[in-house]
Design a protein around this motif. Structure first.
Motif, PDB file in Angstrom:
ATOM      1  N   UNK A 114       0.813  -1.210   0.000  1.00 29.13           N
ATOM      2  CA  UNK A 114       0.000   0.000   0.000  1.00 29.13           C
ATOM      3  C   UNK A 114       0.850   1.265   0.000  1.00 29.13           C
ATOM      4  N   UNK A 115       0.488   2.213  -0.857  1.00 34.98           N
ATOM      5  CA  UNK A 115       1.070   3.543  -0.787  1.00 34.98           C
ATOM      6  C   UNK A 115       0.490   4.238   0.442  1.00 34.98           C
ATOM      7  N   UNK A 116       1.291   5.047   1.126  1.00 35.32           N
ATOM      8  CA  UNK A 116       0.769   5.741   2.301  1.00 35.32           C
ATOM      9  C   UNK A 116      -0.234   6.815   1.908  1.00 35.32           C
ATOM     10  N   UNK A 117       0.104   7.610   0.889  1.00 35.19           N
ATOM     11  CA  UNK A 117      -0.766   8.720   0.489  1.00 35.19           C
ATOM     12  C   UNK A 117      -1.599   8.331  -0.723  1.00 35.19           C
ATOM     13  N   UNK A 118      -2.893   8.171  -0.498  1.00 37.66           N
ATOM     14  CA  UNK A 118      -3.830   7.899  -1.578  1.00 37.66           C
ATOM     15  C   UNK A 118      -5.079   8.731  -1.340  1.00 37.66           C
ATOM     16  N   UNK A 119      -5.824   9.051  -2.399  1.00 41.11           N
ATOM     17  CA  UNK A 119      -7.044   9.854  -2.215  1.00 41.11           C
ATOM     18  C   UNK A 119      -8.110   9.084  -1.440  1.00 41.11           C
ATOM     19  N   UNK A 120      -8.986   9.847  -0.764  1.00 39.27           N
ATOM     20  CA  UNK A 120     -10.044   9.205   0.010  1.00 39.27           C
ATOM     21  C   UNK A 120      -9.461   8.516   1.220  1.00 39.27           C
TER      22      UNK A 120
END
Length: 230
Positions: free
Chosen positions: A58-64
Motif C-alpha cells: 500500500x502507498x501511504x498517500x492515496x485519495x479518500x
C-alpha cells in the motif's frame, strides 16, 4: 498460503506508473503473483476482502481512504493479509502511525527492486521488514522529536529491552534485522517452534503490538545481530 503456491499480492497506489513498476518488479520472481490492483485505499480494502491476498502493498498517500487507514482496516477484517507500506522521503510521521495500525513492513519507493521482493516475502512469512533506509529514518525521526528526546528514547528503549533474557535479546536483534522465524531458527540453531515462543514472549514483555514495532524498538535500543553473539 499453501506450500508451493505463489505469494499472492495486492498492489495499491494512486499513480498508474508506480503500480506498473511494482507489478514489473514482482513479476521477476516466479514465486510472487499480483492478484489485484487498486488506485485508492477504499478499493484496496474491498479487494483485500474479496481476494484475501497474502500481502497488500500500500502507498501511504492515496485519495479518500489513505494507506494508513486502509492498512488498519485490512488487518482488522483480513487478518491473514500482511501489509507492506510504500513511503517517500518526508513521511516519517506516517510510518509511525502505520506501525500502530498493524503494518508489518516499510519500503522507500526509491529503494532497490530487490528490497521490494525481500519485503513482500518477509511479510508473507509473518516477519517484519524495515528497509535499512526506513529503519534509519524512523530512528532519526524519533531522535528529532524534541531536545534530548533522542537520548531519552534510546535510554528508555534500552531499559525496556533489559527485562528480556539474553536469548530474547538475541531474538529481538534478529527481528530488527528483518529475519522471519525460520531464518532466526537457523541463525540460533533451534527449532522454529522455540523461536515462535520467544517472539511471543518478547512482544508481550515489551508491550508492543507486532514485530514491526519490536523492530523499531530494537533499532532504538541499538540492538544488532552482530552484538547478539551470533
Amino acid at each position: 498460503m499453501s506450500a508451493g503456491a505463489p505469494v499472492r499480492v495486492l498492489v495499491a497506489d494512486d499513480e498508474p506508473m508506480v503500480r506498473a513498476g511494482v507489478r514489473a518488479v514482482l513479476a521477476t520472481d516466479p514465486g510472487l503473483a499480483v492478484v489485484a490492483e487498486a488506485a485508492d485505499g477504499h478499493a484496496a480494502v474491498e479487494l483485500a476482502q474479496r481476494h484475501r491476498p497474502d500481502v497488500a502493498v500500500l502507498d501511504i498517500r492515496m485519495p479518500g481512504t489513505d494507506g494508513i487507514a486502509a492498512a488498519a482496516e485490512i488487518r482488522r477484517t483480513v487478518p491473514g493479509t500482511g501489509v507492506l507500506m510504500l513511503t517517500t522521503f518526508g513521511e516519517d510521521e506516517y510510518i509511525l502511525q502505520a506501525l500502530g495500525g498493524g503494518a508489518s513492513g516499510f519500503l522507500v519507493k526509491s529503494g532497490e527492486p530487490e528490497e521490494l521482493i525481500a519485503g513482500v516475502r518477509a511479510v508473507a512469512e509473518g516477519a517484519a521488514y524495515l528497509s535499512p533506509k526506513v529503519a534509519a529514518r524512523v530512528v532519526a525521526h524519533l531522535a528529532a522529536t524534541g531536545a534530548g528526546a533522542g537520548a531519552a528514547r534510546a535510554a528508555a528503549a534500552r531499559e525496556r529491552v533489559a527485562v528480556l533474557t539474553a536469548r530474547e535479546r538475541e531474538v529481538l536483534a534478529l527481528v530488527g534485522a528483518g529475519l522471519p522465524n525460520a531464518g532466526i531458527a537457523r541463525r540460533l540453531h533451534v527449532v522454529e517452534g522455540t523461536v515462535k515462543a520467544h517472539v511471543s514472549s518478547v512482544l508481550a514483555r515489551l508491550g508492543v503490538a507486532n514485530r514491526a514495532a519490536a523492530a523499531v524498538l530494537a533499532h532504538e535500543a541499538g540492538l544488532r545481530p552482530e552484538a547478539s553473539g551470533q
